[in-house]
Design an enzyme around this catalytic site. Structure first.
Site, mmCIF file in Angstrom:
data_model
loop_
_atom_site.group_PDB
_atom_site.id
_atom_site.type_symbol
_atom_site.label_atom_id
_atom_site.label_comp_id
_atom_site.label_asym_id
_atom_site.label_seq_id
_atom_site.Cartn_x
_atom_site.Cartn_y
_atom_site.Cartn_z
ATOM 1 N N GLY A 12 0.867 -1.221 0.051
ATOM 2 C CA GLY A 12 0.076 0.008 0.003
ATOM 3 C C GLY A 12 1.058 1.198 0.031
ATOM 4 N N GLY A 14 -0.550 4.403 0.061
ATOM 5 C CA GLY A 14 -1.257 5.393 0.571
ATOM 6 C C GLY A 14 -0.585 6.267 1.872
ATOM 7 N N PHE A 15 -1.280 6.796 2.758
ATOM 8 C CA PHE A 15 -0.896 7.629 3.630
ATOM 9 C C PHE A 15 0.231 6.696 4.646
ATOM 10 C CE2 PHE A 15 -4.306 10.406 2.293
ATOM 11 C CZ PHE A 15 -3.588 11.573 1.999
ATOM 12 N N GLY A 16 -0.555 5.702 5.174
ATOM 13 C CA GLY A 16 0.384 4.807 5.885
ATOM 14 C C GLY A 16 1.461 4.332 5.355
ATOM 15 N N GLU A 176 -18.829 17.857 1.622
ATOM 16 C CA GLU A 176 -17.968 18.786 0.564
ATOM 17 C C GLU A 176 -18.520 18.453 -0.712
ATOM 18 O OE1 GLU A 176 -14.008 18.773 3.206
ATOM 19 O OE2 GLU A 176 -14.044 16.982 2.048
ATOM 20 N N ALA A 320 -6.551 10.269 7.326
ATOM 21 C CA ALA A 320 -5.276 10.507 6.925
ATOM 22 C C ALA A 320 -4.226 10.502 8.007
ATOM 23 C CB ALA A 320 -5.023 11.600 5.847
ATOM 24 N N GLN A 321 -4.568 11.631 9.019
ATOM 25 C CA GLN A 321 -3.436 11.581 10.120
ATOM 26 C C GLN A 321 -2.986 10.509 10.781
ATOM 27 O OE1 GLN A 321 -1.263 13.898 11.185
ATOM 28 N NE2 GLN A 321 -1.827 15.340 9.340
HETATM 29 C C1 FAD Z 1 -13.326 10.710 -0.497
HETATM 30 C C2 FAD Z 1 -12.414 10.601 0.684
HETATM 31 C C3 FAD Z 1 -12.325 11.975 1.367
HETATM 32 C C4 FAD Z 1 -11.533 11.580 2.439
HETATM 33 N N1 FAD Z 1 -11.332 13.180 3.110
HETATM 34 C C5 FAD Z 1 -10.511 13.079 4.173
HETATM 35 C C6 FAD Z 1 -10.230 14.120 4.807
HETATM 36 O O1 FAD Z 1 -10.713 15.212 4.462
HETATM 37 N N2 FAD Z 1 -9.296 14.388 5.905
HETATM 38 C C7 FAD Z 1 -8.638 13.026 6.331
HETATM 39 O O2 FAD Z 1 -8.025 13.012 7.251
HETATM 40 N N3 FAD Z 1 -8.860 11.771 5.675
HETATM 41 C C8 FAD Z 1 -9.789 11.798 4.884
HETATM 42 N N4 FAD Z 1 -10.077 10.612 4.139
HETATM 43 C C9 FAD Z 1 -9.736 9.377 4.701
HETATM 44 C C10 FAD Z 1 -8.327 9.114 4.403
HETATM 45 O O3 FAD Z 1 -7.966 9.222 2.881
HETATM 46 C C11 FAD Z 1 -7.748 7.784 4.667
HETATM 47 O O4 FAD Z 1 -8.108 7.557 6.164
HETATM 48 C C12 FAD Z 1 -6.457 7.349 4.280
HETATM 49 O O5 FAD Z 1 -6.179 7.394 2.974
HETATM 50 C C13 FAD Z 1 -5.957 6.014 5.074
HETATM 51 O O6 FAD Z 1 -4.688 5.816 4.561
HETATM 52 P P1 FAD Z 1 -4.232 4.353 4.340
HETATM 53 O O7 FAD Z 1 -2.670 4.229 4.094
HETATM 54 O O8 FAD Z 1 -4.792 3.537 5.474
HETATM 55 O O9 FAD Z 1 -4.993 3.804 2.959
HETATM 56 P P2 FAD Z 1 -5.127 4.432 1.672
HETATM 57 O O10 FAD Z 1 -4.606 5.995 1.432
HETATM 58 O O11 FAD Z 1 -6.514 4.069 1.092
HETATM 59 O O12 FAD Z 1 -3.976 3.833 0.826
HETATM 60 C C14 FAD Z 1 -4.069 2.259 0.668
HETATM 61 C C15 FAD Z 1 -3.201 1.996 -0.777
HETATM 62 O O13 FAD Z 1 -3.178 0.434 -0.583
HETATM 63 C C16 FAD Z 1 -3.271 -0.171 -1.984
HETATM 64 N N5 FAD Z 1 -3.909 -1.429 -1.930
HETATM 65 C C17 FAD Z 1 -4.975 -1.744 -1.449
HETATM 66 N N6 FAD Z 1 -5.158 -3.006 -1.384
HETATM 67 C C18 FAD Z 1 -4.175 -3.312 -2.078
HETATM 68 C C19 FAD Z 1 -3.502 -4.851 -2.512
HETATM 69 N N7 FAD Z 1 -4.395 -5.941 -2.452
HETATM 70 N N8 FAD Z 1 -2.436 -5.045 -2.969
HETATM 71 C C20 FAD Z 1 -1.720 -3.775 -3.198
HETATM 72 N N9 FAD Z 1 -1.943 -2.656 -3.072
HETATM 73 C C21 FAD Z 1 -3.199 -2.482 -2.314
HETATM 74 C C22 FAD Z 1 -4.089 1.016 -2.602
HETATM 75 O O14 FAD Z 1 -3.981 0.974 -4.263
HETATM 76 C C23 FAD Z 1 -3.972 2.442 -2.090
HETATM 77 O O15 FAD Z 1 -2.694 3.044 -2.643
HETATM 78 C C24 FAD Z 1 -10.950 10.673 2.998
HETATM 79 C C25 FAD Z 1 -11.221 9.554 2.181
HETATM 80 C C26 FAD Z 1 -12.053 9.458 1.116
HETATM 81 C C27 FAD Z 1 -12.269 8.154 0.109
#
Ligand code: FAD
Length: 441
Positions: A12, A14-16, A176, A320-321
């Site tokens: 992943g 993403g943010f994490g 939003e 995200a935080q």
């Molecule tokens: C529309 C929307 C608006 C939001 N607005 C806010 C906001 O204003 N403020 C805020 O703090 N948070 C907001 N959030 C929430 C925030 O985006 C999430 O909390 C954050 O992205 C979580 O980070 P993460 O790393 O857990 O997951 P993600 O950022 O979702 O990253 C997950 C990553 O894993 C990858 N992945 C998933 N499954 C697999 C797999 N099987 N194999 C390989 N790769 C994989 C994905 O492609 C992705 O890149 C919002 C979310 C959405 C959907």
């Protein structure tokens, strides 16, 4: 990097996952970052792509570009389909190979969430959710298409359902989106159509909860609702949606006719809990230890939206935080372990607060006891979001676009782009003469 250097697999970007990878920058480790997409996505601004303010390229950055200068990190485009936590490998499929085992010494799962229709998966066809760039472009197409269809429609009686936009879910994303659609119709589209009046569009927010913006205080929730009402928003709160179909939604016995229903209500975690075969919370998020590892496997960590951890008796929110801080913590912990240093104190989330924007130049902001609404909150919102975009080029580009849109009402991308060829809406196919119906297939 030598053969004996430990391998850290991060799933992943993403943010994490990205937070973890950056924290391992100087670690004596081979870092393998696997994602099924090529880009890191700034999800908080997805709604701006869905409402034409920004282009997809302004909120997504190639992961390879972000960590390109990090010599110990390799990026793989692939989908993880399983984990063997005893033999210590993940299974990865890519364009031409299926379930290739990739071994690890440390594993960080940061795979986020997907939509949840609360057991009503049949809603998905009529009410798309907003989670990735493809979703955002599909929703943008749907919104813009509704205005085009209404303009082409001679019968004014059909304009109303074409110009009714229903958002299921009145959390931050729903609010939003509603605000952004209201600004789109008032500032951008109002003078461009001849048969319809875009500013007469109905924008409706539906939620089971009794108020909008649940995570915010009652005062800020009320301020956001009043603001949306001023922009023409309507609400049906405190009732679940019983039905969604091609003609609209059914809520509390009321039939709302609409051709554009958007789902912003629920999310479900990735299958990380199933891959690991470990205990999860009711939503399916992996229950992690205070150091974010999985019980019995100190080398396996789960962070971000797909992890479940309580702090001061309450579960940490899926924001995200939390994901960024957990990713950074895990990267540092692994770095310390590799270099033989003592383990850090258990993870503790530092809550910097919540923000949501409601239309042009208005936001609500809550940080501890501090609460703010209006233009100053919007400025803070804009500053914070710019700061957290992944690359400086995006910060400049988004800033310029925002200033331009604020001053002129013009948007970054108002194109209806169908990436799947000549698909036409079902209604058109049904009513079309045979040769056109064949085209739409
Ligand atoms: C529309 C929307 C608006 C939001 N607005 C806010 C906001 O204003 N403020 C805020 O703090 N948070 C907001 N959030 C929430 C925030 O985006 C999430 O909390 C954050 O992205 C979580 O980070 P993460 O790393 O857990 O997951 P993600 O950022 O979702 O990253 C997950 C990553 O894993 C990858 N992945 C998933 N499954 C697999 C797999 N099987 N194999 C390989 N790769 C994989 C994905 O492609 C992705 O890149 C919002 C979310 C959405 C959907």
């Amino acid at each position: 990097m030598g053969e004996n250097i430990p391998r850290v697999v991060i799933v992943g970007g993403g943010f994490g996952g990205l937070g973890a990878a950056k924290a391992l920058k100087n670690a004596a480790a081979n870092v393998l970052l696997i994602d099924r997409t090529s880009h890191h996505l700034f999800q908080p601004l997805l709604y701006q792509v869905a409402t034409s303010v920004l282009t997809p390229g302004q909120i997504g950055s190639p992961i390879r570009g972000i960590v390109g200068k990090q010599k110990n990190t390799t990026v793989i485009l692939g989908e993880v389909t399983g984990v063997d936590k005893d033999k210590k490998y993940v299974l990865v499929s890519d364009a031409d190979r299926v379930d290739v085992p990739i071994p690890y010494d440390f594993l960080i799962l940061a795979t986020g969430v997907t939509h949840s229709y609360f057991g009503h998966n049949e809603f998905e066809k009529f009410a798309p959710g907003l989670k990735n760039l493809a979703d955002a472009v599909a929703i943008r197409n749907k919104i813009l298409q509704a205005f085009e269809q209404a303009e082409a429609e001679e019968d004014p009686a059909r304009h109303r359902d074409l110009l009714t936009f229903v958002l299921v879910g009145a959390g931050p994303t729903g609010v939003e989106m509603a605000g952004a659609i209201a600004v789109l119709v008032r500032n951008t589209l109002r003078s461009e159509f001849r048969r319809i009046h875009p500013e007469s569009a109905r924008i409706m927010l539906l939620d089971m909860a009794p108020r909008v913006l649940g995570p915010f205080s009652e005062r800020l929730s009320g301020a956001a609702k009043t603001r949306l009402e001023k922009l023409g928003g309507e609400f049906r709160l405190g009732h679940g949606v019983y039905q969604i179909d091609a003609d609209g939604v059914l809520v509390a016995g009321e039939r709302i006719l609409s051709k554009t229903v958007i789902w912003t209500a629920g999310v479900a975690p990735s299958p990380a809990g199933k891959w690991l075969d470990v205990s999860t919370d009711r939503a399916g998020r992996v229950r992690v230890q205070p150091d974010l590892s999985v019980p019995g496997h100190p080398e396996v960590f789960v962070v971000g939206d797909t992890a479940s951890l309580d702090q001061d008796g309450k579960p940490l929110p899926g924001v995200a935080q939390v994901a960024m801080q957990q990713g950074r913590y895990t990267g540092r912990l692994i770095g310390r372990r590799i270099s033989g240093q003592t383990a850090p104190a258990p993870f503790r989330y530092f809550d910097k607060g919540n923000m949501a924007v409601v239309g042009k130049g208005f936001a609500v902001l809550q940080s501890g006891k501090f609460q703010l609404s209006g233009f100053p909150a919007w400025l803070a919102w804009a500053g914070v979001h710019l700061q957290f975009l992944a690359q400086s080029s995006l910060r400049v580009s988004v800033f310029v676009q925002w200033v331009w849109t604020y001053l002129t009402g013009q948007r970054g991308s108002r194109l209806i782009v169908n990436h799947h060829g000549a698909e036409l809406p079902e209604t058109i196919i049904q009513q079309a003469p045979p040769q056109l119906a064949t085209l739409g297939k």
